[in-house]
Write an enzyme that holds these catalytic residues in place. Structure first.
Site, short mmCIF file in Angstrom:
data_model
loop_
_atom_site.label_atom_id
_atom_site.label_comp_id
_atom_site.label_asym_id
_atom_site.label_seq_id
_atom_site.Cartn_x
_atom_site.Cartn_y
_atom_site.Cartn_z
N ASP A 16 -28.16 8.79 -12.90
CA ASP A 16 -29.03 8.60 -12.90
C ASP A 16 -29.55 7.12 -13.24
O ASP A 16 -31.52 7.19 -12.70
CB ASP A 16 -30.29 9.74 -13.44
CG ASP A 16 -31.45 9.57 -13.18
OD1 ASP A 16 -31.96 9.77 -11.77
OD2 ASP A 16 -32.03 10.15 -14.38
N HIS A 207 -35.84 17.45 -18.93
CA HIS A 207 -35.08 15.91 -18.21
C HIS A 207 -36.50 15.00 -18.60
O HIS A 207 -36.98 15.21 -17.38
CB HIS A 207 -34.59 15.97 -16.94
CG HIS A 207 -33.93 14.66 -16.92
ND1 HIS A 207 -32.74 14.06 -16.31
CD2 HIS A 207 -34.93 13.82 -16.12
CE1 HIS A 207 -33.00 13.16 -15.47
NE2 HIS A 207 -33.80 12.96 -15.43
N CYS A 240 -38.16 3.97 -13.47
CA CYS A 240 -38.60 4.32 -12.91
C CYS A 240 -39.21 4.63 -11.47
O CYS A 240 -39.93 3.41 -11.10
CB CYS A 240 -40.61 4.87 -13.78
SG CYS A 240 -41.23 6.12 -12.78
MG MG Z 1 -34.41 10.58 -14.51
#
Ligand code: MG
Length: 312
Positions: A16, A207, A240
């Protein structure tokens, strides 16, 4: 406040994290990064993804990475898969645990994976069925659980419904995810309580993203509700995707610093994660988002002990 004795931290930096970095990291460097995280004692490391390289070029070499990971006893090495084809590729690479990814928002589901929620769940049912045949464990992500970049508010009921469907089809855990980093501790009880009515709390992971500085406060709120599994990314790797330049994944170091302070066992050595982060931040070409890492660098940059005591 209730704090558990032990928490499982799922390290998502190599997948991720790196899939959301613009830098392309070599197989060698990924393998070294994963080795450093393994040496730190991480119980779970999400090491890659068997997705289309056209979709996520950063993960095109995941089979090569898995072929070269020296697996530490006590660490699970997992990979993201979008469908049965990805699952079969993961199996061929020797992967024994995979993650699937659904959304709580219809619009996000359509834009992210080009399927409405029901169609995506039908596909994941096939993945879970095939995984059972292969003896592979399936974890599920549930994105946009605290809000959607397109729809805004998402009803906790809707989150619980999709989370329940993922567990019913065979996922052993659902990682309820704050994809855009807007969750706050006022919201965490509503979402966790709604999901926990449908899914046993021990099958629930969270998360969080630290985009608005609330990730640790959210973890604290969730610990009090009995949640004991949290995702984090070494150094806060990944940024992000919905706010370029902003902080994304909660940094593993920041989470460990708080959990260590609360006396919660994780089995992970903070200083050793720091070494992994130092190694990878040189490869991705920017400073880590982690506050803990920034503080350590600032303290290290101050060479005279007096400098460190000069202000409070
Ligand atoms: Mg993430």
């Amino acid at each position: 406040m209730h704090v558990p004795d032990r928490v499982i931290v799922v390290e998502v930096g190599p997948r991720d994290g790196l899939q959301n970095e613009t830098a392309m990291v070599s197989v060698d460097d990924k393998v070294t990064f994963i080795a450093l995280l393994s040496a730190a004692g991480c119980p779970v490391i999400e090491a890659g993804a068997f997705v289309s390289p056209l979709w996520i070029p950063q993960m095109a070499d995941t089979a090569d990475v898995f072929a070269r990971i020296s697996k530490r006893t006590g660490t699970r090495y997992t990979a993201l898969v979008p469908n049965v084809e990805g699952l079969n590729r993961a199996h061929a690479a020797g992967v024994t645990e995979v993650a699937i990814f659904a959304a709580a928002s219809e619009t996000f589901s359509r834009k992210n994976i080009n399927q409405d929620i029901d169609a995506s769940l039908a596909g994941y049912r096939d993945v879970c069925g095939r995984a059972r045949e292969l003896g592979i464990q399936v974890r599920a992500y549930l994105s946009t659980a605290f809000g959607c970049p397109f729809e805004g508010h998402i009803e906790p009921r809707a989150v619980a419904q999709v989370a329940g469907a993922l567990i019913d089809m065979g996922a052993f855990e659902v990682a309820v995810s704050d994809t855009i980093g807007i969750a706050h501790p006022g919201q965490v009880p509503a979402v966790v309580t709604a999901v926990a009515e449908r899914v046993p709390v021990e099958k629930l992971a969270l998360h969080f993203h630290d985009t608005r500085g609330t990730a640790l406060a959210n973890v604290l709120a969730a610990l009090d509700l009995g949640v004991t599994t949290f995702d984090a990314s070494a150094g806060g790797l990944g940024g992000c995707p919905y706010a370029p330049g902003a902080t994304g994944n909660l940094a593993t170091e920041d989470l460990l610093y708080m959990l260590d302070g609360l006396g919660v066992e994780t089995g992970i050595e903070l200083n050793a994660v720091l070494a992994a982060t130092r190694f990878m931040s040189a490869r991705v070409g920017h400073a880590p988002a982690s506050r803990y890492v920034a503080a350590m660098h600032a303290a290290g940059a101050s060479t005279r002990p007096d400098d460190r005591r000069s202000s409070s």
